[in-house]
Design a protein around this motif. Structure first.
Motif, PDB file in Angstrom:
ATOM      1  N   PRO A 109      27.199  -7.870  -1.396  1.00  0.00           N
ATOM      2  CA  PRO A 109      26.450  -7.752  -0.136  1.00  0.00           C
ATOM      3  C   PRO A 109      25.894  -6.360   0.153  1.00  0.00           C
ATOM      4  N   SER A 110      26.418  -5.338  -0.485  1.00  0.00           N
ATOM      5  CA  SER A 110      25.974  -3.977  -0.169  1.00  0.00           C
ATOM      6  C   SER A 110      25.054  -3.394  -1.233  1.00  0.00           C
ATOM      7  N   GLU A 111      24.540  -4.230  -2.118  1.00  0.00           N
ATOM      8  CA  GLU A 111      23.696  -3.732  -3.210  1.00  0.00           C
ATOM      9  C   GLU A 111      22.281  -3.487  -2.677  1.00  0.00           C
ATOM     10  N   ILE A 112      21.964  -2.233  -2.458  1.00  0.00           N
ATOM     11  CA  ILE A 112      20.737  -1.856  -1.748  1.00  0.00           C
ATOM     12  C   ILE A 112      19.473  -2.316  -2.483  1.00  0.00           C
ATOM     13  N   ASP A 113      19.412  -2.130  -3.808  1.00  0.00           N
ATOM     14  CA  ASP A 113      18.171  -2.477  -4.508  1.00  0.00           C
ATOM     15  C   ASP A 113      17.873  -3.972  -4.419  1.00  0.00           C
ATOM     16  N   SER A 114      18.930  -4.804  -4.473  1.00  0.00           N
ATOM     17  CA  SER A 114      18.727  -6.250  -4.340  1.00  0.00           C
ATOM     18  C   SER A 114      18.276  -6.613  -2.927  1.00  0.00           C
ATOM     19  N   LEU A 115      18.856  -5.943  -1.938  1.00  0.00           N
ATOM     20  CA  LEU A 115      18.459  -6.174  -0.543  1.00  0.00           C
ATOM     21  C   LEU A 115      16.989  -5.781  -0.326  1.00  0.00           C
ATOM     22  N   GLN A 116      16.582  -4.681  -0.948  1.00  0.00           N
ATOM     23  CA  GLN A 116      15.206  -4.213  -0.796  1.00  0.00           C
ATOM     24  C   GLN A 116      14.207  -5.220  -1.385  1.00  0.00           C
ATOM     25  N   ILE A 117      14.495  -5.694  -2.609  1.00  0.00           N
ATOM     26  CA  ILE A 117      13.588  -6.657  -3.243  1.00  0.00           C
ATOM     27  C   ILE A 117      13.540  -7.948  -2.427  1.00  0.00           C
ATOM     28  N   CYS A 118      14.695  -8.338  -1.902  1.00  0.00           N
ATOM     29  CA  CYS A 118      14.780  -9.559  -1.097  1.00  0.00           C
ATOM     30  C   CYS A 118      13.928  -9.411   0.177  1.00  0.00           C
ATOM     31  N   ALA A 119      14.029  -8.255   0.822  1.00  0.00           N
ATOM     32  CA  ALA A 119      13.248  -8.000   2.039  1.00  0.00           C
ATOM     33  C   ALA A 119      11.750  -8.021   1.731  1.00  0.00           C
ATOM     34  N   SER A 167      10.274  -9.573  -0.618  1.00  0.00           N
ATOM     35  CA  SER A 167       9.870 -10.955  -0.917  1.00  0.00           C
ATOM     36  C   SER A 167       9.667 -11.749   0.368  1.00  0.00           C
ATOM     37  N   TYR A 168      10.533 -11.535   1.350  1.00  0.00           N
ATOM     38  CA  TYR A 168      10.385 -12.242   2.639  1.00  0.00           C
ATOM     39  C   TYR A 168       9.132 -11.781   3.382  1.00  0.00           C
ATOM     40  N   ILE A 169       8.726 -10.532   3.170  1.00  0.00           N
ATOM     41  CA  ILE A 169       7.466 -10.062   3.768  1.00  0.00           C
ATOM     42  C   ILE A 169       6.299 -10.876   3.206  1.00  0.00           C
ATOM     43  N   TYR A 170       6.307 -11.057   1.872  1.00  0.00           N
ATOM     44  CA  TYR A 170       5.247 -11.860   1.238  1.00  0.00           C
ATOM     45  C   TYR A 170       5.280 -13.308   1.724  1.00  0.00           C
ATOM     46  N   LEU A 171       6.489 -13.766   2.069  1.00  0.00           N
ATOM     47  CA  LEU A 171       6.632 -15.146   2.562  1.00  0.00           C
ATOM     48  C   LEU A 171       6.407 -15.254   4.074  1.00  0.00           C
ATOM     49  N   ASN A 172       6.091 -14.095   4.713  1.00  0.00           N
ATOM     50  CA  ASN A 172       5.862 -14.045   6.164  1.00  0.00           C
ATOM     51  C   ASN A 172       7.081 -14.492   6.981  1.00  0.00           C
ATOM     52  N   ASN A 173       8.259 -14.285   6.407  1.00  0.00           N
ATOM     53  CA  ASN A 173       9.482 -14.622   7.132  1.00  0.00           C
ATOM     54  C   ASN A 173      10.081 -13.315   7.676  1.00  0.00           C
ATOM     55  N   PHE A 174       9.515 -12.829   8.800  1.00  0.00           N
ATOM     56  CA  PHE A 174       9.885 -11.508   9.301  1.00  0.00           C
ATOM     57  C   PHE A 174      11.253 -11.492   9.979  1.00  0.00           C
ATOM     58  N   GLU A 175      11.684 -12.655  10.417  1.00  0.00           N
ATOM     59  CA  GLU A 175      13.040 -12.744  10.981  1.00  0.00           C
ATOM     60  C   GLU A 175      14.072 -12.384   9.917  1.00  0.00           C
ATOM     61  N   LYS A 176      13.868 -12.916   8.707  1.00  0.00           N
ATOM     62  CA  LYS A 176      14.771 -12.608   7.593  1.00  0.00           C
ATOM     63  C   LYS A 176      14.653 -11.134   7.197  1.00  0.00           C
ATOM     64  N   VAL A 177      13.444 -10.615   7.238  1.00  0.00           N
ATOM     65  CA  VAL A 177      13.218  -9.209   6.885  1.00  0.00           C
ATOM     66  C   VAL A 177      14.056  -8.300   7.782  1.00  0.00           C
ATOM     67  N   LEU A 178      14.041  -8.572   9.095  1.00  0.00           N
ATOM     68  CA  LEU A 178      14.803  -7.747  10.044  1.00  0.00           C
ATOM     69  C   LEU A 178      16.312  -7.830   9.791  1.00  0.00           C
ATOM     70  N   VAL A 179      16.769  -9.035   9.461  1.00  0.00           N
ATOM     71  CA  VAL A 179      18.200  -9.216   9.162  1.00  0.00           C
ATOM     72  C   VAL A 179      18.596  -8.360   7.961  1.00  0.00           C
ATOM     73  N   ILE A 180      17.741  -8.353   6.937  1.00  0.00           N
ATOM     74  CA  ILE A 180      18.055  -7.590   5.718  1.00  0.00           C
ATOM     75  C   ILE A 180      17.973  -6.091   5.996  1.00  0.00           C
ATOM     76  N   TYR A 181      16.992  -5.645   6.789  1.00  0.00           N
ATOM     77  CA  TYR A 181      16.908  -4.228   7.135  1.00  0.00           C
ATOM     78  C   TYR A 181      18.178  -3.771   7.852  1.00  0.00           C
ATOM     79  N   ASP A 182      18.685  -4.603   8.756  1.00  0.00           N
ATOM     80  CA  ASP A 182      19.941  -4.283   9.456  1.00  0.00           C
ATOM     81  C   ASP A 182      21.100  -4.183   8.453  1.00  0.00           C
ATOM     82  N   GLU A 183      21.079  -5.077   7.481  1.00  0.00           N
ATOM     83  CA  GLU A 183      22.134  -5.085   6.457  1.00  0.00           C
ATOM     84  C   GLU A 183      22.068  -3.802   5.626  1.00  0.00           C
TER      85      GLU A 183
END
Length: 302
Positions: free
Chosen positions: A254-264, A266-282
């Protein structure tokens, strides 16, 4: 007087028999014993009582090898080949002890002595090939192992040749040997993972995907196979699958920053900004120095 001498001879014979039996019993105990230190103690007792007991030196040498005590292993295998000069395994293991202590010239000497006893021994030939490779004679090693493979279909030989090809930077040949190995040993996940990473590095993404999916078929993240799948699909711009596999990976990391960054991303490209904010908080939870994510959050919230 004759009766007394006969009695003494009988007593000595019985004592010798009892002594031999005691050594044999200790040897059997040593073979059954699971604890290495206790095994060593039993072999020490046997050798102290019977210095010509060859098998005790051999077995103790094997334990020293497993403990990476190369100096003691060498002494025991040297003693063993003095007592049993026609036993192949003594020379091979002595060669291994020298190989592991990086004395490749001595390792080669004992490897060649082993081959004089049995020129077709696969174990001795594999040992020689490994030594040649360490002595920067990789091409000689390739030639010898290729001859060996032509007469013996042992998949482990192909694996050994693949490792030499890898050191020579010959990716095509590495993959050919790994493919042949996995045809025979499809369940060897560590080799499949190795092949998958080589395929990934050489941008053979479709085949790499197949291997990584195979490694995650039971739902487990073998090493970091879910992450590697996420990275591949990110390269392929399949952001839905990127997030699918990275989130699987992040369950156990859960604390692997590079994976969190790529995931965030990807959610930007998918226009899922709610998920993006959750990952930024993480990300900020695990690394407070990532202040740029506060700015990114502000951008997303606009």
């Amino acid at each position: 007087m004759k009766k007394l001498l006969s009695l003494l001879c009988l007593i000595l014979t019985l004592s010798s028999f009892a002594f031999s039996q005691n050594i044999e019993e200790n040897f059997k105990l040593a073979l059954k014993e699971k604890d290495k230190n206790k095994k060593l103690a039993l072999y020490d007792q046997i050798i102290n009582a019977a210095p010509e007991f060859a098998s005790a030196y051999f077995n103790r040498g094997i334990i020293y090898l497993s403990n990476k005590n190369w100096a003691e292993a060498k002494l025991d295998f040297k003693k063993f080949i003095v007592l049993e000069p026609k036993k192949l395994e003594g020379y091979i293991n002595l060669s291994v002890a020298f190989y592991e202590s990086e004395d490749y010239l001595s390792a080669l000497t004992y490897s060649e002595q082993a081959l004089k006893l049995n020129s077709t021994s696969i174990k001795a030939l594999k040992n020689r090939v490994m030594i040649l490779e360490k002595m920067n004679k990789s091409q000689d090693a390739i030639t010898e192992i290729s001859i060996l493979i032509s007469v013996n279909n042992d998949p482990e030989l192909k694996l050994l040749r693949a490792s030499i090809y890898e050191n020579l930077g010959k990716t095509k040949e590495v993959l050919e040997d790994l493919n042949k190995y996995l045809e025979v040993m499809p369940g060897k996940n560590i080799i499949r993972y190795k092949r998958a990473n080589i395929l990934l590095k050489s941008d053979n993404l479709t085949e790499a995907i197949n291997d990584f999916i195979f490694l995650t078929k039971d739902g487990n993240d073998y090493k970091d196979s879910f992450k590697k799948l996420g990275i591949i699909f990110y390269k392929l711009k399949d952001y839905s699958k990127t997030t699918q596999y990275l989130e699987q990976h992040l369950k156990s990391n859960p604390s692997e920053i590079d994976s969190l960054q790529i995931c965030a991303d990807s959610y930007i490209y998918l226009n899922n900004f709610e998920k993006v904010l959750v990952i930024y908080d993480e990300i900020l939870k695990h690394d407070e120095t990532k202040v740029e994510y506060l700015l990114k959050k502000a951008e997303v919230n606009k």
